[in-house]
Write a protein that holds these residues in place. Structure first.
Motif, mmCIF file in Angstrom:
data_model
loop_
_atom_site.group_PDB
_atom_site.id
_atom_site.type_symbol
_atom_site.label_atom_id
_atom_site.label_comp_id
_atom_site.label_asym_id
_atom_site.label_seq_id
_atom_site.Cartn_x
_atom_site.Cartn_y
_atom_site.Cartn_z
ATOM 1 N N VAL A 124 0.839 -1.202 0.000
ATOM 2 C CA VAL A 124 0.000 0.000 0.000
ATOM 3 C C VAL A 124 0.872 1.251 0.000
ATOM 4 N N GLY A 125 1.985 1.220 0.720
ATOM 5 C CA GLY A 125 2.895 2.362 0.697
ATOM 6 C C GLY A 125 3.439 2.631 -0.690
ATOM 7 N N ARG A 126 3.769 1.575 -1.432
ATOM 8 C CA ARG A 126 4.257 1.761 -2.803
ATOM 9 C C ARG A 126 3.138 2.260 -3.711
ATOM 10 N N VAL A 127 1.928 1.710 -3.560
ATOM 11 C CA VAL A 127 0.797 2.180 -4.368
ATOM 12 C C VAL A 127 0.572 3.673 -4.144
ATOM 13 N N ALA A 128 0.676 4.122 -2.900
ATOM 14 C CA ALA A 128 0.492 5.540 -2.605
ATOM 15 C C ALA A 128 1.529 6.404 -3.324
ATOM 16 N N ARG A 129 2.739 5.911 -3.458
ATOM 17 C CA ARG A 129 3.765 6.669 -4.175
ATOM 18 C C ARG A 129 3.517 6.677 -5.680
ATOM 19 N N TRP A 130 2.988 5.565 -6.199
ATOM 20 C CA TRP A 130 2.752 5.490 -7.643
ATOM 21 C C TRP A 130 1.630 6.420 -8.095
ATOM 22 N N ARG A 191 -3.230 5.089 7.035
ATOM 23 C CA ARG A 191 -1.871 5.472 7.411
ATOM 24 C C ARG A 191 -1.075 5.962 6.209
ATOM 25 N N HIS A 192 -1.395 5.447 5.041
ATOM 26 C CA HIS A 192 -0.664 5.855 3.836
ATOM 27 C C HIS A 192 -1.391 6.953 3.054
ATOM 28 N N GLY A 193 -2.327 7.614 3.682
ATOM 29 C CA GLY A 193 -2.926 8.809 3.101
ATOM 30 C C GLY A 193 -4.166 8.587 2.269
ATOM 31 N N PHE A 194 -4.798 7.404 2.371
ATOM 32 C CA PHE A 194 -5.994 7.123 1.588
ATOM 33 C C PHE A 194 -7.261 7.474 2.362
ATOM 34 N N ARG A 195 -8.251 7.956 1.622
ATOM 35 C CA ARG A 195 -9.606 8.165 2.139
ATOM 36 C C ARG A 195 -10.471 7.015 1.653
ATOM 37 N N LEU A 225 -14.211 -9.205 -0.247
ATOM 38 C CA LEU A 225 -14.184 -7.851 0.299
ATOM 39 C C LEU A 225 -13.773 -6.907 -0.820
ATOM 40 N N LEU A 226 -14.538 -5.851 -0.994
ATOM 41 C CA LEU A 226 -14.272 -4.839 -2.015
ATOM 42 C C LEU A 226 -13.976 -3.521 -1.324
ATOM 43 N N VAL A 227 -12.875 -2.882 -1.710
ATOM 44 C CA VAL A 227 -12.469 -1.617 -1.116
ATOM 45 C C VAL A 227 -12.137 -0.624 -2.230
ATOM 46 N N ALA A 228 -12.652 0.595 -2.093
ATOM 47 C CA ALA A 228 -12.289 1.693 -2.993
ATOM 48 C C ALA A 228 -11.802 2.852 -2.139
ATOM 49 N N ALA A 229 -10.626 3.370 -2.468
ATOM 50 C CA ALA A 229 -10.026 4.445 -1.682
ATOM 51 C C ALA A 229 -9.391 5.464 -2.616
ATOM 52 N N THR A 230 -9.318 6.699 -2.141
ATOM 53 C CA THR A 230 -8.728 7.787 -2.915
ATOM 54 C C THR A 230 -7.583 8.394 -2.136
ATOM 55 N N LEU A 231 -6.487 8.650 -2.820
ATOM 56 C CA LEU A 231 -5.326 9.260 -2.183
ATOM 57 C C LEU A 231 -5.607 10.727 -1.927
ATOM 58 N N GLY A 232 -5.229 11.199 -0.736
ATOM 59 C CA GLY A 232 -5.412 12.606 -0.414
ATOM 60 C C GLY A 232 -4.649 13.500 -1.372
ATOM 61 N N ARG A 235 0.041 15.435 0.577
ATOM 62 C CA ARG A 235 0.683 14.540 1.535
ATOM 63 C C ARG A 235 2.036 15.118 1.891
ATOM 64 N N SER A 236 2.387 15.004 3.155
ATOM 65 C CA SER A 236 3.646 15.585 3.612
ATOM 66 C C SER A 236 4.826 14.704 3.200
ATOM 67 N N ARG A 237 6.020 15.302 3.178
ATOM 68 C CA ARG A 237 7.233 14.537 2.898
ATOM 69 C C ARG A 237 7.413 13.429 3.936
ATOM 70 N N GLN A 238 6.990 13.700 5.193
ATOM 71 C CA GLN A 238 7.133 12.697 6.233
ATOM 72 C C GLN A 238 6.279 11.475 5.934
ATOM 73 N N GLN A 239 5.066 11.681 5.384
ATOM 74 C CA GLN A 239 4.213 10.551 5.031
ATOM 75 C C GLN A 239 4.881 9.674 3.985
ATOM 76 N N PHE A 240 5.495 10.293 2.975
ATOM 77 C CA PHE A 240 6.185 9.499 1.962
ATOM 78 C C PHE A 240 7.360 8.763 2.590
ATOM 79 N N SER A 241 8.069 9.408 3.507
ATOM 80 C CA SER A 241 9.191 8.771 4.162
ATOM 81 C C SER A 241 8.724 7.575 4.990
ATOM 82 N N ASP A 242 7.608 7.741 5.702
ATOM 83 C CA ASP A 242 7.097 6.655 6.528
ATOM 84 C C ASP A 242 6.678 5.472 5.687
ATOM 85 N N ALA A 243 6.246 5.731 4.421
ATOM 86 C CA ALA A 243 5.772 4.664 3.563
ATOM 87 C C ALA A 243 6.897 3.802 3.020
ATOM 88 N N GLU A 244 8.124 4.270 3.092
ATOM 89 C CA GLU A 244 9.231 3.566 2.461
ATOM 90 C C GLU A 244 9.774 2.437 3.314
#
Length: 244
Positions: A124-130, A191-195, A225-232, A235-244
């Motif tokens: 999920v952290g990588r998906v958020a970056r993509w 945690r990775h910035g998705f709504r 289970l079906l999930v749909a989410a949207t990235l905010g 996002r702060s630089r810290q969020q991207f750092s935490d995702a790595e």
């Protein structure tokens, strides 16, 4: 046998393809229509399809107007049988290590593959970056009620809080899946910035059961289970750092 090996096993592959051919699974009746209804408009979108199999979802997205679809699967046999399309590019890769350029996709979609992924948080952290700002992540997976029991049994919910590796018999012995609770899935996405836009449990209607009796058991417990989410949007630089 993990997900990256499973669909290249000839015994498993024969059983799986026969299931799809006969329509006795949940894909055509439940999962595919529910996933399609949850997707955002794809006209002009850059799409990544995780665990694409033989390309059914990828081709449907391209035909719906996606500008390009990167369809990824670990199975050589699945990709060898994948349906060609001029706007679909197939790539063999394990989802556990796949990485793509930042902000290179508008939509990431996955159909019934993520229960084979051990480290859901890292993926999920990588998906958020993509994803570009306001990009969407829409996926189906085996329902946690199904993955929970350490010893599989229809309509028995057990061991739900004990997350981790499970082994099942599905056409072959030793099929490895990973159980996590719905709460964990939601928490990782947030945690990775998705709504969260949608959480659903596709179930057959009584009319579907009357027409296709093999679906009756799926009114007793949800298979998907079906999930749909949207990235905010920000996002702060810290969020991207935490995702790595």
């Amino acid at each position: 046998m993990n997900g990256s090996e499973l669909y290249d096993d000839p015994n498993f592959l024969h059983g799986y393809r026969e299931l799809r051919r006969t329509g006795l699974g949940i894909n055509d009746a439940l999962e595919i229509p529910a996933l399609a209804a949850a997707l955002p408009p794809v006209e002009g979108a850059r799409v990544v399809d995780l665990g694409c199999g033989e390309g059914g979802t990828a081709v449907r997205l391209a035909e719906a107007g996606a500008a390009e679809v990167l369809a990824v699967d670990a199975s050589e046999q699945m990709l060898a049988a994948a349906v060609p399309h001029p706007r679909v590019r197939y790539e063999r890769a394990d989802l556990a290590v796949l990485d793509l350029p930042e902000r290179s996709a508008d939509l990431v979609v996955s159909s019934m593959a993520l229960h084979y992924v051990e480290d859901f948080d890292a993926l999920v952290g990588r998906v958020a970056r993509w994803l570009a700002a306001s990009g969407a992540f829409v996926f189906t997976m085996e329902h946690p009620i199904m993955t929970a029991p350490l010893v599989a049994a229809d309509c028995v919910v057990d061991d739900y809080a004990d997350e981790g590796r499970r082994e099942r018999t599905w056409f072959v012995d030793g099929v490895v899946k990973y159980h996590r609770t719905i709460g964990t899935i939601v928490a990782v996405l947030r945690r990775h910035g998705f709504r969260l836009d949608l959480i659903d449990e596709p179930l057959p209607t009584p009319e579907q059961v009357a027409a296709h009796p093999h679906l009756a058991i799926h009114r007793r417990r949800p298979p998907v289970l079906l999930v749909a989410a949207t990235l905010g949007e920000t996002r702060s630089r810290q969020q991207f750092s935490d995702a790595e």
